[in-house]
Structure formats: structure tokens, C-alpha cells
Design a protein around this motif. Structure first.
Motif, PDB file in Angstrom:
ATOM      1  N   GLY A 113       0.369  -1.286  -0.255  1.00 55.27           N
ATOM      2  CA  GLY A 113      -0.287   0.263  -0.260  1.00 55.27           C
ATOM      3  C   GLY A 113       0.973   1.549   0.071  1.00 55.27           C
ATOM      4  O   GLY A 113       2.290   1.332   0.371  1.00 55.27           O
ATOM      5  N   HIS A 114       0.683   2.516  -0.523  1.00 54.68           N
ATOM      6  CA  HIS A 114       1.081   3.565  -0.976  1.00 54.68           C
ATOM      7  C   HIS A 114      -0.047   4.064   0.162  1.00 54.68           C
ATOM      8  O   HIS A 114      -1.280   4.651   0.134  1.00 54.68           O
ATOM      9  CB  HIS A 114       0.982   3.784  -1.430  1.00 54.68           C
ATOM     10  N   VAL A 115       0.246   4.658   1.102  1.00 53.35           N
ATOM     11  CA  VAL A 115      -0.167   5.999   1.909  1.00 53.35           C
ATOM     12  C   VAL A 115       0.206   7.904   2.101  1.00 53.35           C
ATOM     13  O   VAL A 115       1.686   7.532   2.225  1.00 53.35           O
ATOM     14  CB  VAL A 115      -0.839   5.216   3.488  1.00 53.35           C
ATOM     15  N   ASP A 116      -0.146   8.084   2.014  1.00 57.09           N
ATOM     16  CA  ASP A 116       0.547   9.940   2.473  1.00 57.09           C
ATOM     17  C   ASP A 116       0.349   9.748   4.140  1.00 57.09           C
ATOM     18  O   ASP A 116       0.443   8.783   5.259  1.00 57.09           O
ATOM     19  CB  ASP A 116      -1.232  11.102   2.540  1.00 57.09           C
ATOM     20  N   GLU A 117       1.431  10.245   4.485  1.00 60.87           N
ATOM     21  CA  GLU A 117       1.937  10.300   5.886  1.00 60.87           C
ATOM     22  C   GLU A 117       0.374  11.173   6.452  1.00 60.87           C
ATOM     23  O   GLU A 117       0.405  12.639   6.153  1.00 60.87           O
ATOM     24  CB  GLU A 117       3.474  11.937   5.399  1.00 60.87           C
ATOM     25  N   PRO A 118       1.149  11.421   8.233  1.00 57.95           N
ATOM     26  CA  PRO A 118      -0.179  11.766   8.773  1.00 57.95           C
ATOM     27  C   PRO A 118      -0.356  13.148   8.769  1.00 57.95           C
ATOM     28  O   PRO A 118      -1.545  13.811   8.535  1.00 57.95           O
ATOM     29  CB  PRO A 118       0.431  11.136  10.241  1.00 57.95           C
ATOM     30  N   GLU A 119       0.856  14.358   8.501  1.00 60.18           N
ATOM     31  CA  GLU A 119       0.924  15.220   8.102  1.00 60.18           C
ATOM     32  C   GLU A 119       0.234  15.709   6.227  1.00 60.18           C
ATOM     33  O   GLU A 119       0.068  16.824   6.666  1.00 60.18           O
ATOM     34  CB  GLU A 119       2.176  15.732   8.273  1.00 60.18           C
TER      35      GLU A 119
END
Length: 156
Positions: A113-119
């Protein structure tokens, strides 16, 4: 065929098949298609895969907009499905990487999976409100990589 499936973080573990395991309903995804190769003739396979992943990240933003209350981070799942489970999208406005997945995708078929960092959540919220500079900032962000075995540990 390797597909790049836009998703929301709430979908991880939200639905299961009878044999056990998460399923992701059939939907629009992205892949390295002949149309994408023609649109980007100077790109190698890695560059084409990245372009398809970026298009899926754009669609993940649309999924977040359609599902209020989900975590506001883009998620793209890289999965392998049979060629017969994919049809090329042929609409005039479709991205050259757009495909329609005609079967549910099982978690066991997801490679990573590829996901945005929380920031990135603030930019996702701003982009959903129509802030073009936030959309631009998101397009410049790299998505974080998670092995399929780590998907449950993605920070939300």
C-alpha cells in the motif's frame, strides 16, 4: 495484471469475503496500459508504474470526498489481478491509465500500500475544499510504502 487501486483507510478490514480476509469492491483503478505507454513514450516501466500510481492517488482523493468521516489520507493499493478481471476505461475524459476492475480484490492479492504521511491530512482537507495550492502540494508529496503485512499498522 498489476493494478493501482484507490481506497480509503476505513476500507482496510471493513468488509470480508466468506473465506476470511478483506475485500475491496470492484471499481475504477489504474494500470500500465498501452494508452499510458503511448502518452509517456520516454518513460521506462518504473516511470509508467509511478504515473499509474499517481493517477490512483488522485482518485483516492475523490473516494475520500465521497465518504465523509474517513481518515483524510490518500491510499493506493498495489494488487495483482487476472487480466480478465480488468477492462480498459474508454471515456474521453479518462486518464490513459484508467481501467475498470470487474471483480472484488482480495487482501491476499495486495502486494503493498502507498499512503500519505499523517501530516498530509491538512492538505487533503484543503484540497477537498477546492484549494488548488493544496492539490499541487499533494501532487508533490511522495506516498509512504507499506508491505501488505503492515497495512493494519498505518497511522490514521
Amino acid at each position: 495484471m498489476r493494478i493501482y487501486l484507490p481506497a480509503t483507510l476505513d476500507e482496510l478490514g471493513a468488509s470480508s469475503d466468506p473465506a476470511g480476509g478483506t475485500t475491496f469492491a470492484a471499481r475504477r483503478a489504474h494500470a500500465v496500459t498501452d494508452a499510458l505507454r503511448a502518452a509517456l513514450p520516454d518513460e521506462d516501466d518504473e516511470g509508467l508504474e509511478y504515473a499509474a500510481q499517481l493517477a490512483a492517488a488522485d482518485d483516492a482523493l475523490l473516494r475520500i470526498a465521497a465518504h465523509p468521516g474517513v481518515p483524510e489520507l490518500r491510499l493506493v493499493l498495489s494488487a495483482d489481478v487476472p487480466d480478465a478481471a480488468v477492462t480498459l476505461a474508454t471515456g474521453e475524459d479518462d486518464a490513459p491509465s484508467a481501467v475498470d476492475v470487474t471483480v472484488d480484490v482480495l487482501l491476499r492479492d495486495v502486494a503493498c500500500g502507498h499512503v500519505d504521511e499523517p501530516e498530509a491530512a491538512a492538505d487533503v482537507r484543503a484540497a477537498l475544499r477546492g484549494d488548488e495550492s493544496a492539490v499541487e502540494r499533494l501532487s508533490e508529496r511522495d506516498l509512504l510504502w507499506y508491505d501488505a503485512s503492515e497495512l493494519g499498522a498505518i497511522p490514521r
